[in-house]
Structures are given as C-alpha cells and as structure tokens.
Write a protein that holds these residues in place. Structure first.
Motif, short mmCIF file in Angstrom:
data_model
loop_
_atom_site.label_atom_id
_atom_site.label_comp_id
_atom_site.label_asym_id
_atom_site.label_seq_id
_atom_site.Cartn_x
_atom_site.Cartn_y
_atom_site.Cartn_z
N ARG A 189 0.83 -1.22 0.00
CA ARG A 189 0.00 0.00 0.00
C ARG A 189 0.86 1.27 0.00
O ARG A 189 0.48 2.29 -0.55
CB ARG A 189 -0.92 0.03 1.23
N SER A 190 2.03 1.17 0.63
CA SER A 190 2.93 2.33 0.74
C SER A 190 3.77 2.55 -0.50
O SER A 190 4.56 3.49 -0.55
CB SER A 190 3.86 2.16 1.95
N GLY A 191 3.65 1.66 -1.48
CA GLY A 191 4.37 1.86 -2.73
C GLY A 191 5.70 1.14 -2.87
O GLY A 191 6.45 1.44 -3.80
N TRP A 192 6.01 0.20 -1.97
CA TRP A 192 7.25 -0.56 -2.16
C TRP A 192 7.14 -1.32 -3.48
O TRP A 192 6.16 -2.01 -3.72
CB TRP A 192 7.44 -1.55 -1.01
N PRO A 193 8.14 -1.21 -4.34
CA PRO A 193 8.04 -1.89 -5.64
C PRO A 193 8.32 -3.38 -5.56
O PRO A 193 7.87 -4.14 -6.41
CB PRO A 193 9.11 -1.20 -6.48
N ARG A 194 9.04 -3.79 -4.52
CA ARG A 194 9.42 -5.20 -4.38
C ARG A 194 9.73 -5.46 -2.91
O ARG A 194 10.42 -4.69 -2.28
CB ARG A 194 10.65 -5.48 -5.24
N ILE A 195 9.21 -6.57 -2.39
CA ILE A 195 9.50 -6.96 -1.02
C ILE A 195 10.40 -8.18 -1.07
O ILE A 195 10.05 -9.20 -1.67
CB ILE A 195 8.22 -7.29 -0.23
N ARG A 196 11.56 -8.05 -0.46
CA ARG A 196 12.52 -9.15 -0.38
C ARG A 196 12.74 -9.52 1.08
O ARG A 196 12.38 -8.76 1.99
CB ARG A 196 13.84 -8.74 -1.04
N ARG A 197 13.36 -10.63 1.27
CA ARG A 197 13.64 -11.13 2.62
C ARG A 197 14.28 -10.07 3.49
O ARG A 197 13.86 -9.83 4.62
CB ARG A 197 14.55 -12.36 2.52
N GLY A 198 15.28 -9.39 2.99
CA GLY A 198 16.00 -8.40 3.77
C GLY A 198 15.19 -7.16 4.11
O GLY A 198 15.57 -6.39 4.99
N ASP A 199 14.07 -6.95 3.42
CA ASP A 199 13.24 -5.78 3.68
C ASP A 199 12.36 -5.95 4.91
O ASP A 199 11.88 -4.96 5.47
CB ASP A 199 12.33 -5.49 2.48
N LEU A 200 12.09 -7.17 5.32
CA LEU A 200 11.10 -7.42 6.37
C LEU A 200 11.47 -6.77 7.70
O LEU A 200 10.61 -6.19 8.36
CB LEU A 200 10.88 -8.92 6.54
N PHE A 201 12.72 -6.87 8.10
CA PHE A 201 13.15 -6.25 9.35
C PHE A 201 12.97 -4.74 9.29
O PHE A 201 12.45 -4.12 10.22
CB PHE A 201 14.61 -6.61 9.65
N VAL A 202 13.35 -4.14 8.17
CA VAL A 202 13.20 -2.69 7.99
C VAL A 202 11.73 -2.30 8.02
O VAL A 202 11.34 -1.34 8.70
CB VAL A 202 13.86 -2.23 6.66
N LEU A 203 10.90 -3.06 7.32
CA LEU A 203 9.47 -2.77 7.31
C LEU A 203 8.88 -2.86 8.71
O LEU A 203 8.09 -2.00 9.11
CB LEU A 203 8.74 -3.76 6.39
N ALA A 204 9.27 -3.88 9.46
CA ALA A 204 8.76 -4.05 10.82
C ALA A 204 9.15 -2.87 11.70
O ALA A 204 8.32 -2.34 12.45
CB ALA A 204 9.26 -5.36 11.41
N SER A 205 10.40 -2.44 11.59
CA SER A 205 10.84 -1.31 12.42
C SER A 205 10.17 -0.01 11.98
O SER A 205 9.79 0.81 12.81
CB SER A 205 12.36 -1.19 12.44
N GLN A 206 9.99 0.19 10.69
CA GLN A 206 9.32 1.39 10.19
C GLN A 206 7.86 1.44 10.63
O GLN A 206 7.30 2.50 10.82
CB GLN A 206 9.39 1.46 8.67
#
Length: 147
Positions: free
Chosen positions: A50-67
C-alpha cells in the motif's frame, strides 16, 4: 554444510534441506505463534504494498517491521534466511494474491513441483485456512504476470 554458493543446505539439526523439510521448517516458524506471527507477516507485506514498495525481499522485512513501529523483539523475528523466505513468500501469494505485485519468488523446480503446499499447511498449521490461490504461480497469473 554449505553449497558452492556459500548457502547453508542443512538445518541446525543436521537434517538435509530436502524440499519437504524446507516447507516443514517454514511451517514450524509460523505455527510457533500462529496466527499472530503469520498475520504480522501478512500485515507487513500488505502495508508495504500500500505504501508503494516496488518489491519486497527477505532483507526488507526487518526494515518494514521497524518502520511500522514494531518492538525490536518482534522485528527480530523477521530476520530470516533465504530457505525460510522462499517458502513463506509462496504462502503469502497463495493467501493474498495481490502481493504478487510486490513479491516475486524464483521458480524452483524441486520446491514448486510435487509439493502440496496447501495440504502441508493444513496438516502442520491450521486445517481451516483458506488460500485464494492453489499455488504461488496461480496467484501471479491472477495478477496478470507470468510465474
């Protein structure tokens, strides 16, 4: 034991990472705190889409959770290896086909041929979970992109 690419091919208990074992490992991760952990993962990915991330990868999950303001102890559960993410990403697409717009698993014949992901989920996690697509490839086709 690591393969030529330096990727761990065995679980911590020394069992070979056969495709079925990889799926069981991911299902154990989910079942450990089901449904909370699973719904947190789904929510992270849906919010990122919904926020416009073009691609979600394994390494993005920690960043997404903290954000998204999760406590650090919850953020840490989303630091996962590729074996775990490769299976979880397939389940995410089966559960929410719209995520095929931002999650792009690689076709892995040993994982994608001959394993009944839905039956294993129903056996190991929850018998009443409804998947909107029978496979991740079907989810990708629903969204108009080839698997």
């Amino acid at each position: 034991m690591r393969n030529a690419d330096g990727i761990e091919t065995a679980l911590y208990d020394g069992a070979p990472m056969a495709p079925e074992r990889r799926v069981e490992h991911a299902l154990a991760w989910i079942a450990g705190d089901y449904p909370r952990k699973w719904l947190r993962l789904v929510g992270l990915c849906e919010e990122a889409a919904r926020s416009g991330w073009p691609r979600i990868r394994r390494g993005d999950l920690f960043v997404l959770a903290s954000q998204q303001g999760m406590e650090m102890s919850l953020c840490r559960e989303f630091r996962m290896d590729n074996n775990l993410w490769s299976v979880l990403s397939r389940y995410l697409l089966m559960f929410r086909p719209a995520l095929a717009d931002v999650i792009f698993p690689r076709l892995t014949p040993e994982l994608d041929e001959g394993i009944d992901f839905e039956a294993m989920w129903h056996r190991d996690v929850a018998a009443n979970t409804f998947f909107r697509a029978p496979t991740w490839e079907a989810a990708a086709r629903q969204r108009g992109r080839a698997a």
